[in-house]
Design a protein around this motif. Structure first.
Motif, PDB file in Angstrom:
ATOM      1  N   MET A   1      30.626  56.300  22.672  1.00 60.27           N
ATOM      2  CA  MET A   1      31.597  55.428  23.305  1.00 60.27           C
ATOM      3  C   MET A   1      31.433  54.015  22.771  1.00 60.27           C
ATOM      4  O   MET A   1      30.325  53.555  22.555  1.00 60.27           O
ATOM      5  CB  MET A   1      31.382  55.407  24.812  1.00 60.27           C
ATOM      6  N   SER A   2      32.564  53.348  22.609  1.00 60.40           N
ATOM      7  CA  SER A   2      32.494  51.981  22.120  1.00 60.40           C
ATOM      8  C   SER A   2      32.269  51.020  23.280  1.00 60.40           C
ATOM      9  O   SER A   2      32.647  51.267  24.411  1.00 60.40           O
ATOM     10  CB  SER A   2      33.777  51.624  21.370  1.00 60.40           C
ATOM     11  N   GLU A   3      31.643  49.924  22.942  1.00 58.28           N
ATOM     12  CA  GLU A   3      31.358  48.896  23.935  1.00 58.28           C
ATOM     13  C   GLU A   3      32.138  47.651  23.581  1.00 58.28           C
ATOM     14  O   GLU A   3      32.236  47.275  22.427  1.00 58.28           O
ATOM     15  CB  GLU A   3      29.864  48.590  23.957  1.00 58.28           C
ATOM     16  N   GLU A   4      32.709  47.046  24.591  1.00 57.64           N
ATOM     17  CA  GLU A   4      33.402  45.775  24.414  1.00 57.64           C
ATOM     18  C   GLU A   4      32.874  44.804  25.451  1.00 57.64           C
ATOM     19  O   GLU A   4      32.122  45.180  26.342  1.00 57.64           O
ATOM     20  CB  GLU A   4      34.917  45.957  24.538  1.00 57.64           C
ATOM     21  N   THR A   5      33.277  43.559  25.312  1.00 60.79           N
ATOM     22  CA  THR A   5      32.869  42.541  26.281  1.00 60.79           C
ATOM     23  C   THR A   5      34.110  41.949  26.917  1.00 60.79           C
ATOM     24  O   THR A   5      35.087  41.658  26.229  1.00 60.79           O
ATOM     25  CB  THR A   5      32.067  41.420  25.588  1.00 60.79           C
ATOM     26  N   ARG A   6      34.059  41.797  28.232  1.00 61.01           N
ATOM     27  CA  ARG A   6      35.161  41.177  28.963  1.00 61.01           C
ATOM     28  C   ARG A   6      34.595  40.082  29.855  1.00 61.01           C
ATOM     29  O   ARG A   6      33.416  40.081  30.189  1.00 61.01           O
ATOM     30  CB  ARG A   6      35.899  42.206  29.831  1.00 61.01           C
ATOM     31  N   PHE A   7      35.488  39.176  30.239  1.00 61.87           N
ATOM     32  CA  PHE A   7      35.097  38.094  31.136  1.00 61.87           C
ATOM     33  C   PHE A   7      35.649  38.356  32.528  1.00 61.87           C
ATOM     34  O   PHE A   7      36.787  38.822  32.680  1.00 61.87           O
ATOM     35  CB  PHE A   7      35.614  36.748  30.625  1.00 61.87           C
ATOM     36  N   PHE A   8      34.828  38.039  33.519  1.00 62.32           N
ATOM     37  CA  PHE A   8      35.219  38.144  34.920  1.00 62.32           C
ATOM     38  C   PHE A   8      34.783  36.864  35.619  1.00 62.32           C
ATOM     39  O   PHE A   8      33.708  36.333  35.337  1.00 62.32           O
ATOM     40  CB  PHE A   8      34.545  39.337  35.599  1.00 62.32           C
ATOM     41  N   ALA A   9      35.611  36.384  36.528  1.00 58.92           N
ATOM     42  CA  ALA A   9      35.265  35.209  37.328  1.00 58.92           C
ATOM     43  C   ALA A   9      34.897  35.673  38.733  1.00 58.92           C
ATOM     44  O   ALA A   9      35.525  36.589  39.280  1.00 58.92           O
ATOM     45  CB  ALA A   9      36.430  34.236  37.395  1.00 58.92           C
ATOM     46  N   VAL A  10      33.886  35.028  39.300  1.00 58.55           N
ATOM     47  CA  VAL A  10      33.543  35.296  40.695  1.00 58.55           C
ATOM     48  C   VAL A  10      34.582  34.537  41.518  1.00 58.55           C
ATOM     49  O   VAL A  10      34.523  33.318  41.621  1.00 58.55           O
ATOM     50  CB  VAL A  10      32.103  34.849  41.033  1.00 58.55           C
ATOM     51  N   ASP A  11      35.539  35.264  42.046  1.00 62.47           N
ATOM     52  CA  ASP A  11      36.633  34.660  42.794  1.00 62.47           C
ATOM     53  C   ASP A  11      36.148  34.148  44.140  1.00 62.47           C
ATOM     54  O   ASP A  11      36.452  33.029  44.536  1.00 62.47           O
ATOM     55  CB  ASP A  11      37.751  35.675  42.989  1.00 62.47           C
ATOM     56  N   ARG A  12      35.401  35.002  44.831  1.00 59.58           N
ATOM     57  CA  ARG A  12      34.875  34.593  46.139  1.00 59.58           C
ATOM     58  C   ARG A  12      33.740  35.519  46.541  1.00 59.58           C
ATOM     59  O   ARG A  12      33.590  36.602  45.997  1.00 59.58           O
ATOM     60  CB  ARG A  12      35.968  34.597  47.205  1.00 59.58           C
ATOM     61  N   ILE A  13      32.975  35.048  47.495  1.00 55.80           N
ATOM     62  CA  ILE A  13      31.890  35.843  48.062  1.00 55.80           C
ATOM     63  C   ILE A  13      32.165  35.978  49.543  1.00 55.80           C
ATOM     64  O   ILE A  13      32.375  34.980  50.241  1.00 55.80           O
ATOM     65  CB  ILE A  13      30.521  35.193  47.784  1.00 55.80           C
ATOM     66  N   GLU A  14      32.217  37.202  49.991  1.00 52.66           N
ATOM     67  CA  GLU A  14      32.498  37.511  51.393  1.00 52.66           C
ATOM     68  C   GLU A  14      31.292  38.258  51.961  1.00 52.66           C
ATOM     69  O   GLU A  14      31.194  39.468  51.817  1.00 52.66           O
ATOM     70  CB  GLU A  14      33.760  38.358  51.510  1.00 52.66           C
ATOM     71  N   GLY A  15      30.384  37.505  52.539  1.00 50.64           N
ATOM     72  CA  GLY A  15      29.176  38.129  53.083  1.00 50.64           C
ATOM     73  C   GLY A  15      28.319  38.723  51.976  1.00 50.64           C
ATOM     74  O   GLY A  15      27.837  38.014  51.108  1.00 50.64           O
ATOM     75  N   THR A  16      28.180  40.043  51.978  1.00 54.49           N
ATOM     76  CA  THR A  16      27.342  40.704  50.976  1.00 54.49           C
ATOM     77  C   THR A  16      28.143  41.231  49.788  1.00 54.49           C
ATOM     78  O   THR A  16      27.595  41.884  48.914  1.00 54.49           O
ATOM     79  CB  THR A  16      26.579  41.883  51.618  1.00 54.49           C
ATOM     80  N   ILE A  17      29.449  40.913  49.761  1.00 53.73           N
ATOM     81  CA  ILE A  17      30.330  41.403  48.697  1.00 53.73           C
ATOM     82  C   ILE A  17      30.819  40.237  47.844  1.00 53.73           C
ATOM     83  O   ILE A  17      31.223  39.192  48.363  1.00 53.73           O
ATOM     84  CB  ILE A  17      31.554  42.144  49.282  1.00 53.73           C
ATOM     85  N   ALA A  18      30.799  40.437  46.528  1.00 54.22           N
ATOM     86  CA  ALA A  18      31.371  39.475  45.597  1.00 54.22           C
ATOM     87  C   ALA A  18      32.663  40.074  45.045  1.00 54.22           C
ATOM     88  O   ALA A  18      32.683  41.249  44.649  1.00 54.22           O
ATOM     89  CB  ALA A  18      30.400  39.182  44.456  1.00 54.22           C
ATOM     90  N   VAL A  19      33.724  39.290  45.043  1.00 50.03           N
ATOM     91  CA  VAL A  19      35.002  39.732  44.500  1.00 50.03           C
ATOM     92  C   VAL A  19      35.148  39.110  43.112  1.00 50.03           C
ATOM     93  O   VAL A  19      35.167  37.888  42.970  1.00 50.03           O
ATOM     94  CB  VAL A  19      36.177  39.326  45.412  1.00 50.03           C
ATOM     95  N   LEU A  20      35.230  39.970  42.102  1.00 47.26           N
ATOM     96  CA  LEU A  20      35.338  39.530  40.715  1.00 47.26           C
ATOM     97  C   LEU A  20      36.734  39.824  40.200  1.00 47.26           C
ATOM     98  O   LEU A  20      37.297  40.887  40.491  1.00 47.26           O
ATOM     99  CB  LEU A  20      34.310  40.249  39.847  1.00 47.26           C
ATOM    100  N   VAL A  21      37.288  38.895  39.430  1.00 48.85           N
ATOM    101  CA  VAL A  21      38.620  39.067  38.873  1.00 48.85           C
ATOM    102  C   VAL A  21      38.534  38.928  37.360  1.00 48.85           C
ATOM    103  O   VAL A  21      37.989  37.950  36.838  1.00 48.85           O
ATOM    104  CB  VAL A  21      39.613  38.032  39.455  1.00 48.85           C
ATOM    105  N   GLY A  22      39.088  39.929  36.665  1.00 50.98           N
ATOM    106  CA  GLY A  22      39.080  39.932  35.212  1.00 50.98           C
ATOM    107  C   GLY A  22      40.252  39.169  34.633  1.00 50.98           C
ATOM    108  O   GLY A  22      41.218  38.830  35.341  1.00 50.98           O
ATOM    109  N   ASP A  23      40.181  38.909  33.348  1.00 49.62           N
ATOM    110  CA  ASP A  23      41.271  38.210  32.667  1.00 49.62           C
ATOM    111  C   ASP A  23      42.576  38.990  32.752  1.00 49.62           C
ATOM    112  O   ASP A  23      43.655  38.415  32.681  1.00 49.62           O
ATOM    113  CB  ASP A  23      40.915  37.955  31.206  1.00 49.62           C
TER     114      ASP A  23
END
Length: 93
Positions: free
Chosen positions: A1-23
């Motif tokens: 399998m090929s590997e690529e790199t993507r960027f994600f921003a930490v949009d918000r943290i809600e308690g013990t959960i982090a919400v990440l949003v990709g490009d």
């Protein structure tokens, strides 16, 4: 399998959960404990993706990418300010 790199921003943290949003606007909820050290809201992460699956355990904070994105946003805002005419507000009594 090929590997690529993507960027994600930490949009918000809600308690013990982090919400990440990709490009591509994809969103993921991951355990906050799965974030790299030093990650917080507005952090940009560089994440390896294998077979379409982000490898969160291998994510790293990318300070240079965050700085580049902030500069790009600031420049875009300045361009908008130049194009939008200032209209004075008149108060009616």
């Amino acid at each position: 399998m090929s590997e690529e790199t993507r960027f994600f921003a930490v949009d918000r943290i809600e308690g013990t959960i982090a919400v990440l949003v990709g490009d591509d606007r994809s969103a993921f909820d991951i355990p906050r404990s799965g974030l790299p050290a030093g990650a917080r809201e507005d952090t940009v992460l560089r994440v390896p993706v294998v077979g379409g699956t982000p490898q969160w355990g291998r994510a790293v904070v990318d300070h240079a990418e965050r700085k580049r994105r902030l500069a790009r946003s600031k420049a875009a805002l300045e361009q908008l300010k130049k194009r939008v005419p200032h209209v004075p507000v008149v108060m009616m009594s």
